[in-house]
Scaffold this motif. Structure first.
Motif, PDB file in Angstrom:
ATOM      1  N   ALA A  79      31.010 -10.718   3.155  1.00  0.00           N
ATOM      2  CA  ALA A  79      31.700 -12.005   3.269  1.00  0.00           C
ATOM      3  C   ALA A  79      31.090 -13.057   2.352  1.00  0.00           C
ATOM      4  O   ALA A  79      31.486 -14.225   2.416  1.00  0.00           O
ATOM      5  N   ARG A  80      30.137 -12.686   1.520  1.00  0.00           N
ATOM      6  CA  ARG A  80      29.570 -13.667   0.597  1.00  0.00           C
ATOM      7  C   ARG A  80      30.583 -14.006  -0.478  1.00  0.00           C
ATOM      8  O   ARG A  80      31.281 -13.132  -1.003  1.00  0.00           O
ATOM      9  N   LEU A  81      30.673 -15.285  -0.817  1.00  0.00           N
ATOM     10  CA  LEU A  81      31.678 -15.778  -1.748  1.00  0.00           C
ATOM     11  C   LEU A  81      31.030 -16.751  -2.713  1.00  0.00           C
ATOM     12  O   LEU A  81      29.979 -17.322  -2.429  1.00  0.00           O
ATOM     13  N   ALA A  82      31.668 -16.939  -3.853  1.00  0.00           N
ATOM     14  CA  ALA A  82      31.182 -17.914  -4.831  1.00  0.00           C
ATOM     15  C   ALA A  82      32.041 -19.159  -4.747  1.00  0.00           C
ATOM     16  O   ALA A  82      33.271 -19.081  -4.764  1.00  0.00           O
ATOM     17  N   SER A  83      31.393 -20.319  -4.658  1.00  0.00           N
ATOM     18  CA  SER A  83      32.103 -21.587  -4.635  1.00  0.00           C
ATOM     19  C   SER A  83      32.331 -22.042  -6.068  1.00  0.00           C
ATOM     20  O   SER A  83      31.383 -22.235  -6.825  1.00  0.00           O
ATOM     21  N   VAL A  84      33.602 -22.199  -6.457  1.00  0.00           N
ATOM     22  CA  VAL A  84      33.932 -22.600  -7.832  1.00  0.00           C
ATOM     23  C   VAL A  84      35.021 -23.664  -7.782  1.00  0.00           C
ATOM     24  O   VAL A  84      35.631 -23.917  -6.741  1.00  0.00           O
ATOM     25  N   GLY A  85      35.300 -24.268  -8.938  1.00  0.00           N
ATOM     26  CA  GLY A  85      36.368 -25.241  -9.017  1.00  0.00           C
ATOM     27  C   GLY A  85      36.122 -26.432  -8.106  1.00  0.00           C
ATOM     28  O   GLY A  85      34.991 -26.815  -7.817  1.00  0.00           O
ATOM     29  N   ALA A  86      37.214 -27.032  -7.611  1.00  0.00           N
ATOM     30  CA  ALA A  86      37.099 -28.205  -6.755  1.00  0.00           C
ATOM     31  C   ALA A  86      36.657 -27.816  -5.353  1.00  0.00           C
ATOM     32  O   ALA A  86      35.749 -28.412  -4.785  1.00  0.00           O
ATOM     33  N   ASP A  87      37.302 -26.820  -4.749  1.00  0.00           N
ATOM     34  CA  ASP A  87      36.940 -26.378  -3.405  1.00  0.00           C
ATOM     35  C   ASP A  87      37.499 -24.979  -3.194  1.00  0.00           C
ATOM     36  O   ASP A  87      38.249 -24.712  -2.260  1.00  0.00           O
ATOM     37  N   ARG A 120      31.436 -25.051  -0.098  1.00  0.00           N
ATOM     38  CA  ARG A 120      29.970 -24.997  -0.201  1.00  0.00           C
ATOM     39  C   ARG A 120      29.302 -24.590   1.109  1.00  0.00           C
ATOM     40  O   ARG A 120      28.106 -24.348   1.147  1.00  0.00           O
ATOM     41  N   LEU A 121      30.081 -24.514   2.197  1.00  0.00           N
ATOM     42  CA  LEU A 121      29.514 -24.112   3.487  1.00  0.00           C
ATOM     43  C   LEU A 121      30.030 -22.746   3.941  1.00  0.00           C
ATOM     44  O   LEU A 121      30.005 -22.434   5.131  1.00  0.00           O
ATOM     45  N   HIS A 122      30.474 -21.942   2.991  1.00  0.00           N
ATOM     46  CA  HIS A 122      31.104 -20.675   3.382  1.00  0.00           C
ATOM     47  C   HIS A 122      30.110 -19.694   4.012  1.00  0.00           C
ATOM     48  O   HIS A 122      30.516 -18.747   4.675  1.00  0.00           O
ATOM     49  N   ARG A 123      28.806 -19.913   3.846  1.00  0.00           N
ATOM     50  CA  ARG A 123      27.822 -18.946   4.364  1.00  0.00           C
ATOM     51  C   ARG A 123      27.277 -19.338   5.737  1.00  0.00           C
ATOM     52  O   ARG A 123      26.366 -18.685   6.244  1.00  0.00           O
ATOM     53  N   VAL A 124      27.813 -20.364   6.330  1.00  0.00           N
ATOM     54  CA  VAL A 124      27.345 -20.744   7.668  1.00  0.00           C
ATOM     55  C   VAL A 124      27.768 -19.679   8.682  1.00  0.00           C
ATOM     56  O   VAL A 124      28.951 -19.334   8.762  1.00  0.00           O
ATOM     57  N   SER A 170      43.188 -15.002 -10.791  1.00  0.00           N
ATOM     58  CA  SER A 170      42.753 -15.872  -9.697  1.00  0.00           C
ATOM     59  C   SER A 170      41.484 -16.622 -10.073  1.00  0.00           C
ATOM     60  O   SER A 170      41.271 -17.757  -9.632  1.00  0.00           O
ATOM     61  N   GLU A 171      40.631 -16.030 -10.905  1.00  0.00           N
ATOM     62  CA  GLU A 171      39.418 -16.734 -11.327  1.00  0.00           C
ATOM     63  C   GLU A 171      39.760 -17.998 -12.103  1.00  0.00           C
ATOM     64  O   GLU A 171      39.195 -19.064 -11.863  1.00  0.00           O
ATOM     65  N   LEU A 172      40.711 -17.891 -13.044  1.00  0.00           N
ATOM     66  CA  LEU A 172      41.086 -19.068 -13.815  1.00  0.00           C
ATOM     67  C   LEU A 172      41.781 -20.106 -12.933  1.00  0.00           C
ATOM     68  O   LEU A 172      41.569 -21.310 -13.091  1.00  0.00           O
ATOM     69  N   ARG A 173      42.633 -19.640 -12.014  1.00  0.00           N
ATOM     70  CA  ARG A 173      43.294 -20.594 -11.108  1.00  0.00           C
ATOM     71  C   ARG A 173      42.260 -21.374 -10.311  1.00  0.00           C
ATOM     72  O   ARG A 173      42.391 -22.583 -10.114  1.00  0.00           O
ATOM     73  N   ALA A 174      41.249 -20.671  -9.835  1.00  0.00           N
ATOM     74  CA  ALA A 174      40.227 -21.330  -9.017  1.00  0.00           C
ATOM     75  C   ALA A 174      39.439 -22.337  -9.841  1.00  0.00           C
ATOM     76  O   ALA A 174      39.208 -23.472  -9.416  1.00  0.00           O
ATOM     77  N   ARG A 210      29.093 -20.457  20.371  1.00  0.00           N
ATOM     78  CA  ARG A 210      28.458 -19.150  20.568  1.00  0.00           C
ATOM     79  C   ARG A 210      29.236 -18.255  21.536  1.00  0.00           C
ATOM     80  O   ARG A 210      29.314 -17.054  21.347  1.00  0.00           O
ATOM     81  N   GLN A 211      29.820 -18.830  22.579  1.00  0.00           N
ATOM     82  CA  GLN A 211      30.544 -18.024  23.568  1.00  0.00           C
ATOM     83  C   GLN A 211      32.058 -18.119  23.373  1.00  0.00           C
ATOM     84  O   GLN A 211      32.813 -17.708  24.240  1.00  0.00           O
ATOM     85  N   ARG A 212      32.478 -18.629  22.241  1.00  0.00           N
ATOM     86  CA  ARG A 212      33.903 -18.862  22.022  1.00  0.00           C
ATOM     87  C   ARG A 212      34.534 -17.800  21.139  1.00  0.00           C
ATOM     88  O   ARG A 212      33.858 -17.085  20.417  1.00  0.00           O
ATOM     89  N   VAL A 213      35.865 -17.793  21.180  1.00  0.00           N
ATOM     90  CA  VAL A 213      36.641 -17.076  20.172  1.00  0.00           C
ATOM     91  C   VAL A 213      36.709 -18.000  18.966  1.00  0.00           C
ATOM     92  O   VAL A 213      37.338 -19.058  19.005  1.00  0.00           O
ATOM     93  N   VAL A 214      36.033 -17.630  17.887  1.00  0.00           N
ATOM     94  CA  VAL A 214      35.964 -18.504  16.719  1.00  0.00           C
ATOM     95  C   VAL A 214      36.298 -17.703  15.463  1.00  0.00           C
ATOM     96  O   VAL A 214      35.867 -16.561  15.301  1.00  0.00           O
ATOM     97  N   SER A 215      37.109 -18.299  14.620  1.00  0.00           N
ATOM     98  CA  SER A 215      37.446 -17.677  13.331  1.00  0.00           C
ATOM     99  C   SER A 215      37.321 -18.737  12.246  1.00  0.00           C
ATOM    100  O   SER A 215      37.248 -19.940  12.528  1.00  0.00           O
ATOM    101  N   VAL A 216      37.299 -18.274  11.029  1.00  0.00           N
ATOM    102  CA  VAL A 216      37.124 -19.155   9.872  1.00  0.00           C
ATOM    103  C   VAL A 216      38.288 -18.945   8.917  1.00  0.00           C
ATOM    104  O   VAL A 216      38.770 -17.819   8.747  1.00  0.00           O
ATOM    105  N   SER A 217      38.742 -20.022   8.301  1.00  0.00           N
ATOM    106  CA  SER A 217      39.805 -19.921   7.301  1.00  0.00           C
ATOM    107  C   SER A 217      39.464 -20.830   6.128  1.00  0.00           C
ATOM    108  O   SER A 217      38.912 -21.923   6.326  1.00  0.00           O
ATOM    109  N   PRO A 218      39.778 -20.417   4.908  1.00  0.00           N
ATOM    110  CA  PRO A 218      39.478 -21.277   3.749  1.00  0.00           C
ATOM    111  C   PRO A 218      40.260 -22.586   3.761  1.00  0.00           C
ATOM    112  O   PRO A 218      39.846 -23.557   3.147  1.00  0.00           O
ATOM    113  N   SER A 219      41.421 -22.612   4.423  1.00  0.00           N
ATOM    114  CA  SER A 219      42.210 -23.840   4.519  1.00  0.00           C
ATOM    115  C   SER A 219      43.119 -23.739   5.727  1.00  0.00           C
ATOM    116  O   SER A 219      43.372 -22.649   6.254  1.00  0.00           O
ATOM    117  N   ALA A 220      43.626 -24.887   6.175  1.00  0.00           N
ATOM    118  CA  ALA A 220      44.581 -24.876   7.281  1.00  0.00           C
ATOM    119  C   ALA A 220      45.865 -24.166   6.871  1.00  0.00           C
ATOM    120  O   ALA A 220      46.473 -23.437   7.666  1.00  0.00           O
TER     121      ALA A 220
END
Length: 867
Positions: free
Chosen positions: A783-791, A647-651, A434-438, A660-670
């Motif tokens: 949940a910390r991640l490294a941003s590599v490749g294009a996105d 590049r904004l994965h740590r927000v 997966s590292e090379l794919r990324a 703040r009062q919502r049901v909110v989730s995060v996904s790397p892509s749609a």
């Protein structure tokens, strides 16, 4: 040693079978006061050893002495053979004219078999100089004579050389045939150094055919063989740098090239190899985003190649020099002319890099507004789009996309980008790790950006969404490939874990650990190397997003996809059957603000920092303006899914006022959210709770959480060992892991959770057949991640998503262990009532005490996915 001529002559093949033993025996011969003939052989052996493995100045001294002694012995054949060896050394020393003169005399002095050997050496020198046609001619004339003489060793060398020349000219099939024939011959000999060279050459052939994992595996095998012989590996360093760059590992290639240059300089080694290493370092620096270092390295390489009369190499170095100058912001008519001249010269050589130079000339011309000149150069580069290895076809499609853009054809731009990204997608899926794919996705960044700009200018928000998704988080589109069973990899992981645990224990006790750290780094390299060797087995799917299906599945949920074009955030708001676009702030400003928020959360994780709370909340308001802009007023009242750029994965999204009062989730892509939404939970509903060692609270929430689930499996103390934990996690419905998390920015695949027997790392998770449907990581930085490749993103969370995990809760910032306990208890309370992870996390935040410490703890955790 016996005094016979045959026994002394045996030293010559020995120098490539057992180099150090040959050196010792040659010195013994000289100590016995030998005849001029025998002394000539001994000096030649020492000269070869010094030429290839030592000091070139010493080599030239011994080879000249060997030549003079051969003349004294009145042996024309002996003199011719030495002249061939001397010619190679002179060229490697940068004395090209003298070297070629030595070959002329050697060819004229020798006959038959000896002359064929001299021709082979001259063919090798022609290859070093970049004169490929002359090399093929000399080796063509040498091979039949060597075969007729039944000279297996030299025939195999000649076949290997011819294959290498074919590769330089892009004739991969011819090279494969010669390598195969040479390898069959090598197996009948004891020439261990030559055998290692053959493995190295096969690695180069695998790379030229587009098989990066096989290339890395073969080059590593060759290095192991060279290490047993105790010989330097400068040519291998150069080739591995090339493969590492193609794999998206340019910083590693730069480090390897610079290290090899330092070793070469220290031993007074070959000037030709130094120039090639400088060229590799220049290429790597440019790809690593360091154009000024690239300019410095390439300029020196150009001077060295010019002095060595190596026009082919000099032209390639000039290409890198121009590329680096453009990357540093330079643009002028002179650079267009220089790039065009380089392209023309490369084409005359038949060099595969010629289209790259034409693309460069066209790109610079476009930037200057010279459309006619740009079209001429881009048309030449575009010819490579239908044939050759993936990089050549990518170059061709990039040129075609730029042509279409200059002509004002949005359709043409999108079609060229689609075709080019399809090529890269197919190549990416040949990579198992997966590292090379990324990292490989970086090669498609320009095409993806061109398509996005064309979509923004000539299409609606839906089209922009499709192209933003086309090359985002593609590493998550398929699970990483792993061999059914790799005992060496499992053994390496176990050894790494043991050493890491010992180092951690020594650290806590205050004992020195340099030796343990060195061994840990060695084992990390071994494990990583084995994973990079794995070849992909999943077909590419083109990573197509069905926007209609996405909108149907969203229901009352709003999906907010953030695209970045020319540094500005474009907000694509999806829901209620349509996609709308809003323009927000600058990405660079948002990144700075996100770092300020992270710093504030770190402070708030400790009691007594309540005064920082207003500062953090103000930063959250600024983040909302920069990231959501006017879209914040159109989110509706339902759940929100955020799809940010890597590049904004740590927000901490729950900190933003409108979320703040919502049901909110995060996904790397749609696409990733859709897959998670449609993932079915496993049958059986097994729940696994894990407590690792060393937590301040001892994982106090685990016993209480266990009471909420019937027959929950609790792993703690000695049971919380990596093999047992992995066994229980495989296919679980829900897993809660309370363990120290460590994020490795330098090597994200070694980010870990601390278990009783050492770290549970990303590579371990990738061995699961199916990761837990839901997983909660209750400790810091999970949940910390490294941003590599294009996105792309690499880390613990992204390792789980392709393997069957539909939802993750994890922290992107340091948290207070004691404050985590009530948050986790409230989270599981919501889950037992049937809520999703995002719903339960929202309710858990509101249930916490209303103080800065607990608020910061709640904001630090994020729900990923759709479960």
């Amino acid at each position: 040693m016996r005094a016979g001529s045959d026994s002394v002559l045996e030293l010559l093949p020995m120098v490539f079978a057992a180099p150090n033993e040959a050196l010792d025996r040659a010195q013994e011969v000289l100590a016995t006061g030998p005849s001029p003939l025998h002394a000539s052989v001994a000096h030649q052996v020492i000269g070869i050893w010094q030429r290839d493995f030592g000091d070139l100045r010493i080599a030239l001294h011994h080879l000249r002495r060997a030549r003079d002694l051969a003349a004294r012995a009145d042996s024309a054949e002996r003199e011719a053979d030495v002249l061939g060896t001397l010619g190679v050394a002179l060229v490697h020393a940068g004395r090209t004219r003298q070297g070629l003169a030595a070959f002329e005399r050697g060819v004229s002095r020798g006959t038959g078999h000896t002359r064929a050997r001299v021709r082979y050496r001259r063919a090798y020198v022609w290859w070093v100089l970049g004169h490929h046609r002359e090399a093929l001619e000399d080796v063509r004339r040498a091979i039949p004579v060597l075969r007729q003489a039944d000279d297996v060793i030299w025939t195999a060398r000649a076949l290997t050389l011819r294959a290498t020349v074919h590769l330089a000219l892009g004739a991969v099939e011819r090279a494969d045939a010669d390598f195969t024939a040479a390898e069959a011959l090598w197996e009948t000999t004891g020439q261990e150094h030559d055998k290692a060279d053959a493995v190295e050459s096969r690695g180069l052939a695998a790379f030229r055919s587009g098989d990066v994992p096989a290339a890395l595996r073969l080059l590593d095998e060759a290095e192991e063989r060279y290490a047993k012989l105790g010989t330097p590996t400068f040519m291998l360093n150069i080739r591995r740098c090339e493969v590492l760059m193609a794999a998206g590992l340019a910083p590693e290639a730069l480090a390897e090239a610079d290290a090899a240059i330092a070793v070469l300089d220290g031993m007074g080694g070959q000037s030709t190899r130094k120039a090639e290493l400088l060229l590799a370092a220049a290429r790597a620096a440019r790809l690593a985003g360091d154009p000024h270092t690239a300019i410095a390295r390439a300029a020196v390489a150009v001077r060295l190649f010019c002095g060595q009369r190596r026009t082919w190499w000099e032209t390639h170095a000039r290409l890198v020099l121009i590329e680096a100058r453009v990357a540093a912001g330079r643009s002028s008519g002179r650079l267009v002319a220089d790039a065009a001249a380089v392209a023309e010269r490369l084409a005359s050589f038949g060099a595969p890099a010629a289209p790259e130079a034409s693309l460069l000339a066209g790109r610079i011309a476009l930037n200057l507004g010279w459309t006619a000149d740009a079209e001429r150069h881009l048309a030449v580069a575009a010819r490579s789009r239908h044939s050759g290895p993936p990089p050549a076809r990518m170059t061709g499609w990039a040129a075609q996309a730029l042509r279409a853009r200059a002509a004002g054809s949005t359709r043409g731009v999108l079609e060229a980008c689609r075709r080019g990204l399809d090529v890269l997608d197919d190549h990416r899926m040949t990579l198992g790790a997966s590292e090379l794919r990324a990292r490989a996705t970086e090669q498609g960044a320009e095409l993806a950006a061109l398509a996005q700009r064309a979509s923004l200018a000539g299409g609606g928000p839906r089209r922009l969404l499709m192209w933003s998704e086309r090359w985002r988080a593609t590493v998550l589109s398929a699970p990483p490939t792993r061999p059914p069973a790799d005992p060496a990899l499992l053994s390496g992981l176990t050894a790494f874990r043991e050493i890491a645990a010992r180092a951690e224990a020594a650290r806590w006790e205050g004992r020195p650990i340099p030796a343990l750290e060195r061994e840990q780094r060695r084992l990390e390299r071994e494990v990583r190397s084995r994973t990079l060797h794995i070849r992909g087995d999943a077909p590419g799917d083109g990573h197509r997003l069905d926007v209609g299906r996405l909108l149907d599945r969203l229901g009352e949920t709003r999906l907010v996809a953030l695209a970045v074009l020319d540094g500005r955030v474009q907000v694509l708001l999806c829901g209620r059957g349509r996609v709308r676009r809003f323009e927000a702030g600058l990405l660079a400003e948002a990144e700075v603000e996100a770092e300020h928020v992270q710093a504030g959360l770190r402070r708030l994780a400790h009691p007594g920092a309540e005064g920082r709370l207003p500062v953090v909340e103000a930063a959250g308001r600024r983040l909302e303006e920069l990231l959501l802009g006017p879209a914040a007023a159109h989110l509706g009242t339902g759940p929100v899914v955020i799809v940010p750029p890597a590049r904004l994965h740590r927000v901490p999204w729950a900190l933003l006022p409108s979320l703040r009062q919502r049901v909110v989730s995060v996904s790397p892509s749609a696409s990733s959210w859709l897959r998670a939404r449609e993932t079915e939970p496993p049958p059986g509903g097994r729940h696994v709770l894990v407590r690792g060692p060393g937590l301040a609270t001892g994982g106090a929430e685990v016993p209480e959480v266990a009471d909420r689930y019937a027959q929950a499996r609790v792993l703690e103390h000695e049971e919380a060992r990596v093999p047992r934990v992995l066994e229980e996690l495989d296919g679980a419905a829900l897993a809660h892991i309370a363990a120290h998390g460590t994020f490795r920015a330098d090597s994200p695949m070694f980010s870990s959770l601390r278990m009783a027997d050492g770290p549970l790392i990303v590579h371990d998770f990738e061995r699961l057949d199916r990761s837990p449907y839901r997983i909660i990581l209750s400790s810091c930085d999970t949940a910390r991640l490294a941003s590599v490749g294009a996105d792309e993103l690499l880390g613990l969370v992204t390792a789980l998503l392709p393997l069957g995990t539909a939802g993750v809760v994890a922290s992107s910032a340091p948290v207070n262990d004691a404050a985590v306990v009530p948050l986790m208890l409230a989270l599981h309370k919501g889950l037992t009532t049937g809520l999703s992870l995002a719903e339960a996390l929202r309710d858990a935040r509101t249930a916490l005490p209303d103080d800065a410490l607990h608020q910061a703890t709640g904001w630090a955790f994020t729900a990923f996915g759709a479960a």
